[in-house]
Motif scaffolding. Sequence first.
Motif, PDB file in Angstrom:
ATOM      1  N   THR A  72       9.443   2.509 -27.082  1.00 45.96           N
ATOM      2  CA  THR A  72      10.496   3.083 -25.836  1.00 45.96           C
ATOM      3  C   THR A  72      11.877   2.665 -25.685  1.00 45.96           C
ATOM      4  O   THR A  72      11.841   1.223 -26.332  1.00 45.96           O
ATOM      5  CB  THR A  72       9.824   3.034 -23.951  1.00 45.96           C
ATOM      6  OG1 THR A  72      10.959   3.434 -23.647  1.00 45.96           O
ATOM      7  CG2 THR A  72       9.684   1.988 -24.216  1.00 45.96           C
ATOM      8  N   ASP A  73      13.010   2.861 -25.643  1.00 47.62           N
ATOM      9  CA  ASP A  73      14.031   1.484 -25.376  1.00 47.62           C
ATOM     10  C   ASP A  73      14.406   1.159 -24.499  1.00 47.62           C
ATOM     11  O   ASP A  73      15.332   0.090 -24.548  1.00 47.62           O
ATOM     12  CB  ASP A  73      15.636   2.802 -25.513  1.00 47.62           C
ATOM     13  CG  ASP A  73      15.000   3.194 -27.154  1.00 47.62           C
ATOM     14  OD1 ASP A  73      14.629   3.129 -27.631  1.00 47.62           O
ATOM     15  OD2 ASP A  73      15.911   4.575 -26.929  1.00 47.62           O
ATOM     16  N   ASP A  74      13.538   1.596 -23.184  1.00 47.95           N
ATOM     17  CA  ASP A  74      13.290   0.188 -22.188  1.00 47.95           C
ATOM     18  C   ASP A  74      12.007   0.268 -21.237  1.00 47.95           C
ATOM     19  O   ASP A  74      11.830   1.916 -20.885  1.00 47.95           O
ATOM     20  CB  ASP A  74      14.203   1.045 -20.789  1.00 47.95           C
ATOM     21  CG  ASP A  74      15.188   0.451 -20.031  1.00 47.95           C
ATOM     22  OD1 ASP A  74      14.069  -0.919 -19.649  1.00 47.95           O
ATOM     23  OD2 ASP A  74      15.964   0.729 -19.283  1.00 47.95           O
ATOM     24  N   TYR A  75      11.553  -0.333 -21.644  1.00 52.21           N
ATOM     25  CA  TYR A  75      10.257  -0.659 -21.449  1.00 52.21           C
ATOM     26  C   TYR A  75       9.858  -0.207 -19.671  1.00 52.21           C
ATOM     27  O   TYR A  75       8.707   0.369 -19.469  1.00 52.21           O
ATOM     28  CB  TYR A  75       9.825  -2.340 -21.549  1.00 52.21           C
ATOM     29  CG  TYR A  75       8.483  -2.647 -21.582  1.00 52.21           C
ATOM     30  CD1 TYR A  75       6.995  -2.159 -21.973  1.00 52.21           C
ATOM     31  CD2 TYR A  75       8.097  -3.370 -19.625  1.00 52.21           C
ATOM     32  CE1 TYR A  75       6.071  -2.361 -21.637  1.00 52.21           C
ATOM     33  CE2 TYR A  75       6.685  -3.538 -19.593  1.00 52.21           C
ATOM     34  CZ  TYR A  75       5.485  -2.537 -20.692  1.00 52.21           C
ATOM     35  OH  TYR A  75       4.145  -3.199 -20.255  1.00 52.21           O
ATOM     36  N   SER A 103      14.255 -10.183 -25.203  1.00 54.26           N
ATOM     37  CA  SER A 103      14.064  -9.304 -26.383  1.00 54.26           C
ATOM     38  C   SER A 103      15.929  -9.810 -27.264  1.00 54.26           C
ATOM     39  O   SER A 103      16.404  -9.375 -28.280  1.00 54.26           O
ATOM     40  CB  SER A 103      14.839  -8.322 -25.377  1.00 54.26           C
ATOM     41  OG  SER A 103      16.002  -8.323 -24.320  1.00 54.26           O
ATOM     42  N   GLU A 219       8.684  -2.255 -26.534  1.00 49.28           N
ATOM     43  CA  GLU A 219       9.764  -1.832 -26.580  1.00 49.28           C
ATOM     44  C   GLU A 219      10.853  -2.115 -27.788  1.00 49.28           C
ATOM     45  O   GLU A 219      10.674  -3.587 -28.230  1.00 49.28           O
ATOM     46  CB  GLU A 219      10.718  -2.805 -25.358  1.00 49.28           C
ATOM     47  CG  GLU A 219      11.940  -2.336 -24.825  1.00 49.28           C
ATOM     48  CD  GLU A 219      12.909  -3.271 -23.908  1.00 49.28           C
ATOM     49  OE1 GLU A 219      13.136  -2.682 -22.793  1.00 49.28           O
ATOM     50  OE2 GLU A 219      12.184  -4.251 -23.723  1.00 49.28           O
TER      51      GLU A 219
END
Length: 286
Positions: A72-75, A103, A219
């Motif tokens: 996913t791009d946004d955990y 990150s 992520e």
Amino acid sequence: MKRLLSMFLIMAFLVFAVGCGVGVSKSEGGVAGDYEVTEDSKGIADDNLVPKTDSDFSQDKIIRNGKIDLFTDDYQNTVDKITSYVTGLDGFIQSSNDGYVDSNKLAYGSSGFMVVRVPSVKFMDSMEEIKSYGRPTDSSTNTENITGTYKDLESELKSFKIEEERLLTYLTKAEKIEDMLTIEKELTRVRTEINSRASILNNYDKLVAFSTITINLTESKSATGNIDSPFSDFGLKISSGFAASINLMLNILAGLILILIRLLPFLIIVGVALLILWFFKKKNRK
């Protein structure tokens, strides 16, 4: 004489006519009766030959489990979506674990897992919905039919309850203390068996009613998403490097001093030996 003969013939004709009518009625009644019995029998046979439908198997006890690996791009946003969806189905989050990292330093950001329970009737729909919240890299499902085991436990539970009732009856009729103690001991054992099977059945009911889905979340981010300048905090890096060099020199000096102190006894002995040797050489020259 002719009159008597005529009357006899008329009476004979009437008797014959009445007899034929009764015979026909009985025959028709018998045929109708046979036909009705045949139809009833045929109906019963047909009922026995009707195949079972899906509703006849609705009592099967099936445990369903699933697993999803998801990028996913946004955990945190994905975690919130899954939580909202599951609770909206009257399900619940059984357990979860989050691992947060910087990150900006790694190609992958936060990661973790969630174990969710959803109503079994919504199991496959839930699998597809959760996969739509990211990029699935792996997913699997498995089912376990426990109908036979469940029915065996129900039968055992019923038998133990009957035995419990029988022991309670014996207990009310017992007159000797030793008999009462023996019955109460056996009653305790039977009740333990009842509680054990009731607990297992209750757990099976929960597993059947709510399917389990394990979700592994990771992520991900683009490698060019952030530019790290080598000159950021440059002054701090210089001061840190200078301090590290000074500390290294001091550590080396302290190490040398420590070595000299440890070698000092040996140096004294060697020095005395050399001094004696030099003294004897000087004396021999004279």
